[in-house]
Motif scaffolding. Structure first.
Motif, PDB file in Angstrom:
ATOM      1  N   ALA A 219       4.173  -2.384   6.663  1.00 15.53           N
ATOM      2  CA  ALA A 219       3.380  -1.158   6.676  1.00 15.53           C
ATOM      3  C   ALA A 219       3.590  -0.414   5.371  1.00 15.53           C
ATOM      4  CB  ALA A 219       3.770  -0.284   7.866  1.00 15.53           C
ATOM      5  N   LEU A 220       2.506  -0.053   4.698  1.00  9.69           N
ATOM      6  CA  LEU A 220       2.602   0.515   3.359  1.00  9.69           C
ATOM      7  C   LEU A 220       2.286   1.999   3.286  1.00  9.69           C
ATOM      8  CD1 LEU A 220       0.830  -2.267   1.262  1.00  9.69           C
ATOM      9  CD2 LEU A 220       3.287  -1.923   1.584  1.00  9.69           C
ATOM     10  N   ASN A 221       1.691   2.562   4.312  1.00 12.04           N
ATOM     11  CA  ASN A 221       1.136   3.898   4.198  1.00 12.04           C
ATOM     12  C   ASN A 221       2.010   4.958   4.843  1.00 12.04           C
ATOM     13  OD1 ASN A 221      -0.987   5.535   3.220  1.00 12.04           O
ATOM     14  ND2 ASN A 221      -2.478   4.006   3.897  1.00 12.04           N
ATOM     15  N   LEU A 222       1.545   6.190   4.788  1.00 14.61           N
ATOM     16  CA  LEU A 222       2.088   7.301   5.548  1.00 14.61           C
ATOM     17  C   LEU A 222       1.000   7.839   6.462  1.00 14.61           C
ATOM     18  CD1 LEU A 222       4.221   9.663   3.262  1.00 14.61           C
ATOM     19  CD2 LEU A 222       5.012   8.039   4.967  1.00 14.61           C
TER      20      LEU A 222
ATOM     21  N   ASP B 290      -1.883   5.999  -3.526  1.00 14.70           N
ATOM     22  CA  ASP B 290      -1.523   4.851  -4.362  1.00 14.70           C
ATOM     23  C   ASP B 290      -0.006   4.699  -4.469  1.00 14.70           C
ATOM     24  OD1 ASP B 290      -4.232   4.411  -4.934  1.00 14.70           O
ATOM     25  OD2 ASP B 290      -4.166   5.594  -6.780  1.00 14.70           O
ATOM     26  N   ARG B 291       0.687   5.832  -4.691  1.00 15.17           N
ATOM     27  CA  ARG B 291       2.129   5.785  -4.921  1.00 15.17           C
ATOM     28  C   ARG B 291       2.877   5.324  -3.677  1.00 15.17           C
ATOM     29  NH1 ARG B 291       5.119   5.837  -9.657  1.00 15.17           N
ATOM     30  NH2 ARG B 291       7.247   6.568  -9.253  1.00 15.17           N
ATOM     31  N   MET B 292       2.455   5.802  -2.500  1.00 17.20           N
ATOM     32  CA  MET B 292       3.147   5.401  -1.283  1.00 17.20           C
ATOM     33  C   MET B 292       3.010   3.895  -1.053  1.00 17.20           C
ATOM     34  SD  MET B 292       4.722   8.042  -0.345  1.00 17.20           S
ATOM     35  CE  MET B 292       5.508   7.042   0.916  1.00 17.20           C
ATOM     36  N   MET B 293       1.822   3.359  -1.281  1.00 20.97           N
ATOM     37  CA  MET B 293       1.648   1.919  -1.098  1.00 20.97           C
ATOM     38  C   MET B 293       2.448   1.141  -2.138  1.00 20.97           C
ATOM     39  SD  MET B 293      -2.287   1.389   0.182  1.00 20.97           S
ATOM     40  CE  MET B 293      -3.135   2.322  -1.096  1.00 20.97           C
ATOM     41  N   ALA B 294       2.392   1.580  -3.380  1.00 19.99           N
ATOM     42  CA  ALA B 294       3.162   0.911  -4.425  1.00 19.99           C
ATOM     43  C   ALA B 294       4.658   1.008  -4.144  1.00 19.99           C
ATOM     44  CB  ALA B 294       2.839   1.532  -5.791  1.00 19.99           C
ATOM     45  N   GLY B 295       5.095   2.173  -3.641  1.00 19.39           N
ATOM     46  CA  GLY B 295       6.508   2.345  -3.326  1.00 19.39           C
ATOM     47  C   GLY B 295       6.970   1.405  -2.237  1.00 19.39           C
ATOM     48  N   GLY B 296       6.135   1.194  -1.221  1.00 20.57           N
ATOM     49  CA  GLY B 296       6.496   0.259  -0.158  1.00 20.57           C
ATOM     50  C   GLY B 296       6.618  -1.162  -0.663  1.00 20.57           C
ATOM     51  N   ILE B 297       5.702  -1.550  -1.548  1.00 16.17           N
ATOM     52  CA  ILE B 297       5.744  -2.894  -2.126  1.00 16.17           C
ATOM     53  C   ILE B 297       6.984  -3.059  -3.000  1.00 16.17           C
ATOM     54  CG2 ILE B 297       4.591  -4.451  -3.741  1.00 16.17           C
ATOM     55  CD1 ILE B 297       1.919  -3.183  -2.763  1.00 16.17           C
ATOM     56  N   ALA B 298       7.234  -2.093  -3.869  1.00 13.56           N
ATOM     57  CA  ALA B 298       8.371  -2.184  -4.780  1.00 13.56           C
ATOM     58  C   ALA B 298       9.692  -2.222  -4.026  1.00 13.56           C
ATOM     59  CB  ALA B 298       8.343  -1.000  -5.756  1.00 13.56           C
TER      60      ALA B 298
ATOM     61  N   HIS C  92      -8.557   1.146  -4.644  1.00 20.49           N
ATOM     62  CA  HIS C  92      -7.186   1.420  -5.061  1.00 20.49           C
ATOM     63  C   HIS C  92      -6.701   0.418  -6.110  1.00 20.49           C
ATOM     64  CE1 HIS C  92      -6.338   4.398  -1.910  1.00 20.49           C
ATOM     65  NE2 HIS C  92      -7.031   3.624  -1.102  1.00 20.49           N
ATOM     66  N   LEU C  93      -7.532  -0.580  -6.425  1.00 23.22           N
ATOM     67  CA  LEU C  93      -7.067  -1.696  -7.255  1.00 23.22           C
ATOM     68  C   LEU C  93      -7.862  -1.885  -8.532  1.00 23.22           C
ATOM     69  CD1 LEU C  93      -6.608  -4.374  -4.418  1.00 23.22           C
ATOM     70  CD2 LEU C  93      -4.956  -2.665  -5.212  1.00 23.22           C
ATOM     71  N   GLU C  94      -9.152  -1.575  -8.503  1.00 22.91           N
ATOM     72  CA  GLU C  94     -10.030  -1.918  -9.609  1.00 22.91           C
ATOM     73  C   GLU C  94      -9.552  -1.321 -10.928  1.00 22.91           C
ATOM     74  OE1 GLU C  94     -13.792  -0.603  -8.196  1.00 22.91           O
ATOM     75  OE2 GLU C  94     -14.027  -2.290  -6.814  1.00 22.91           O
ATOM     76  N   TYR C  95      -9.676  -2.124 -11.984  1.00 24.41           N
ATOM     77  CA  TYR C  95      -9.313  -1.747 -13.348  1.00 24.41           C
ATOM     78  C   TYR C  95      -7.829  -1.422 -13.515  1.00 24.41           C
ATOM     79  CZ  TYR C  95     -14.360  -1.430 -13.589  1.00 24.41           C
ATOM     80  OH  TYR C  95     -15.704  -1.724 -13.500  1.00 24.41           O
ATOM     81  N   GLY C  96      -7.030  -1.772 -12.524  1.00 27.84           N
ATOM     82  CA  GLY C  96      -5.596  -1.517 -12.603  1.00 27.84           C
ATOM     83  C   GLY C  96      -5.220  -0.059 -12.524  1.00 27.84           C
ATOM     84  N   TYR C  97      -6.164   0.797 -12.100  1.00 28.96           N
ATOM     85  CA  TYR C  97      -5.934   2.235 -12.148  1.00 28.96           C
ATOM     86  C   TYR C  97      -4.985   2.753 -11.065  1.00 28.96           C
ATOM     87  CZ  TYR C  97      -9.958   2.853 -15.326  1.00 28.96           C
ATOM     88  OH  TYR C  97     -10.824   2.825 -16.373  1.00 28.96           O
ATOM     89  N   GLY C  98      -5.121   2.263  -9.853  1.00 26.58           N
ATOM     90  CA  GLY C  98      -4.440   2.877  -8.720  1.00 26.58           C
ATOM     91  C   GLY C  98      -3.067   2.290  -8.443  1.00 26.58           C
ATOM     92  N   VAL C  99      -3.000   1.420  -7.441  1.00 20.86           N
ATOM     93  CA  VAL C  99      -1.725   0.825  -7.050  1.00 20.86           C
ATOM     94  C   VAL C  99      -1.097   0.026  -8.184  1.00 20.86           C
ATOM     95  CG1 VAL C  99      -0.611  -0.772  -5.449  1.00 20.86           C
ATOM     96  CG2 VAL C  99      -2.319   0.850  -4.597  1.00 20.86           C
ATOM     97  N   PRO C 100      -1.856  -0.788  -8.938  1.00 18.71           N
ATOM     98  CA  PRO C 100      -1.208  -1.526 -10.039  1.00 18.71           C
ATOM     99  C   PRO C 100      -0.530  -0.607 -11.058  1.00 18.71           C
ATOM    100  CG  PRO C 100      -3.367  -2.453  -9.580  1.00 18.71           C
ATOM    101  CD  PRO C 100      -3.271  -1.186  -8.788  1.00 18.71           C
ATOM    102  N   HIS C 101      -1.157   0.518 -11.377  1.00 18.81           N
ATOM    103  CA  HIS C 101      -0.576   1.479 -12.318  1.00 18.81           C
ATOM    104  C   HIS C 101       0.728   2.048 -11.779  1.00 18.81           C
ATOM    105  CE1 HIS C 101      -0.366   4.614 -15.339  1.00 18.81           C
ATOM    106  NE2 HIS C 101      -0.399   5.561 -14.408  1.00 18.81           N
ATOM    107  N   GLN C 102       0.744   2.384 -10.490  1.00 22.07           N
ATOM    108  CA  GLN C 102       1.964   2.926  -9.889  1.00 22.07           C
ATOM    109  C   GLN C 102       3.045   1.859  -9.770  1.00 22.07           C
ATOM    110  OE1 GLN C 102       2.331   6.119  -9.499  1.00 22.07           O
ATOM    111  NE2 GLN C 102       0.194   6.552 -10.025  1.00 22.07           N
ATOM    112  N   LEU C 103       2.666   0.623  -9.503  1.00 17.92           N
ATOM    113  CA  LEU C 103       3.647  -0.463  -9.465  1.00 17.92           C
ATOM    114  C   LEU C 103       4.315  -0.628 -10.833  1.00 17.92           C
ATOM    115  CD1 LEU C 103       1.821  -3.193  -7.341  1.00 17.92           C
ATOM    116  CD2 LEU C 103       3.993  -2.086  -6.766  1.00 17.92           C
TER     117      LEU C 103
END
Length: 385
Positions: free
Chosen positions: A150-153, A217-225, A246-257
């Motif tokens: 689970a990745l979200n809040l 984005d940050r919460m999902m990236a934080g769960g993955i990391a 949340h993924l396109e162009y690397g802007y959202g989750v990829p940027h936070q990862l």
């Protein structure tokens, strides 16, 4: 608007973000052939070579438009191929908050039947999209003993993080995830364009909109990391199922990862004829041609009401979409929905379930309360062509 909570019962600004970010790409002609991989620029990719490369990554991010069954079938096929390369794979889910992690564990362990899973996970309250769209992936995880993450809040916390600041949600609730990295100018422009499509009078201001998206984005990236870090010297491959916006162009989750030290993340997106982006290579690492097949379409019935939870009986209608089934039924802002069909309505999820179960072309009796008086209304859903 193409998607939201698919049955038209949306709760708050965060739910609306899901709708607006579900499909943001431009139409074009550079689509990969059905069943084939390519770069965003249209250069063919060898599937075997692609999967060999993906197997070396820390994270593989699989985009989707939430209401498209064919997108989820593509995800299932990709997950299966990845699992063949990396049997240590973990599947991350945008759909559920961290508080439901024990339910995901129990599902994979075979301790819950589907009905119990939906109830204990609070699926309709937390997500709202038809679970039929996700059952193939959930069953795949169960059959192959692939952990689900689970990745979200909860939405209320995401909204607080975005509107009131990071310190308004205690560190334990957010699993110690730190405040997000600032949005790039490209991401701000991207989100401003999304905000322009916001229904009139319904949107938060741009700064709150962007801050809420960054929190998400940050919460999902934080769960993955955190899951990668927990693996120590032998971290698993985390394959995460997340909306494409949340993924396109690397802007959202990829940027936070990347800000969290996870740089080996690949973005994969599905594309069907007429739904391709421009040829910008930054869009994704690879795109897959998904043939448009009406057999995979889910009913798009929507009541078209926006709901607000409180402690009173029923569920309060915050707004009614112009031209919607709800407007035609005579529903108004301020009404409280008490019953739908034979179901007593206590929460937004109750109404979602009833609308989901209503076939196209059928009528749904509604009992509402307006200014202290109980009234009967009938929602008439159109037939499918």
């Amino acid at each position: 608007m193409q998607a939201g909570f698919r049955f038209g019962t949306w709760v708050g600004a965060v739910g609306l973000l899901t709708a607006l970010l579900a499909g943001t790409v431009k139409a074009g002609s550079d689509c990969p052939a059905p069943g084939a991989w390519s770069t965003p620029a249209g250069e063919p990719l060898d599937a075997a070579e692609l999967y060999a490369d993906l197997a070396t990554r820390e994270v593989v991010l699989l985009g989707e438009r939430h209401d498209r069954m064919d997108h989820h079938r593509w995800q299932l096929g990709t997950l299966s191929a990845l699992h063949g390369q990396r049997p240590d794979m973990v599947i991350g889910l945008e759909m559920l908050p961290r508080s439901r992690q024990p339910v995901l564990d129990a599902w994979v362990a075979g301790e819950l039947d589907p009905e119990a899973f939906l109830k204990k996970s609070g699926w309709y309250e937390h997500w709202g999209f038809d679970p039929e769209l996700y059952w193939p992936i959930l069953h795949f995880a169960r059959v192959h003993d692939v952990p689900l993450l689970a990745l979200n809040l909860e939405r209320e916390y995401i909204q607080r993080l975005g509107h009131e600041g990071w310190d308004t949600v205690d560190a334990d609730t957010r699993d110690g995830v730190s405040a997000p990295a600032a949005a790039s100018q490209g991401y701000r422009d991207y989100l401003e364009a999304v905000l322009e499509r916001h229904p009139a009078g319904m949107g938060p201001d741009s700064e709150r909109f962007i801050a809420t998206q960054l929190a998400w984005d940050r919460m999902m990236a934080g769960g993955i990391a955190a899951r990668i870090k927990a693996g120590g010297d032998t971290p698993p491959l985390v394959a995460a199922i997340i909306g494409s916006g949340h993924l396109e162009y690397g802007y959202g989750v990829p940027h936070q990862l990347a800000d969290l030290g996870v740089s080996e993340a690949a973005v994969l997106l599905p594309r069907e004829p007429g739904g391709c982006a421009d040829s910008d290579p930054a869009l994704a690492d690879a795109v897959f041609g998904v043939p448009h097949d009406e057999r995979f379409e889910r009913s798009s019935l929507m009541l078209g009401v926006h709901l607000e939870s409180d402690d009173a009986p029923g569920i309060r209608i915050l707004r009614v979409q112009e031209g919607s089934v709800g407007e035609a039924a005579g529903l108004e802002a301020g009404d409280r929905v008490l019953r739908a069909g034979e179901q007593t309505i206590r929460a937004a999820g109750d109404l979602q379930r009833v609308v989901q179960a209503t076939p196209p072309g059928m009528w749904l009796p509604l009992q509402i309360e307006r200014e202290g008086k109980r009234l009967e209304r009938v929602a008439r859903f159109p037939r499918e062509d």
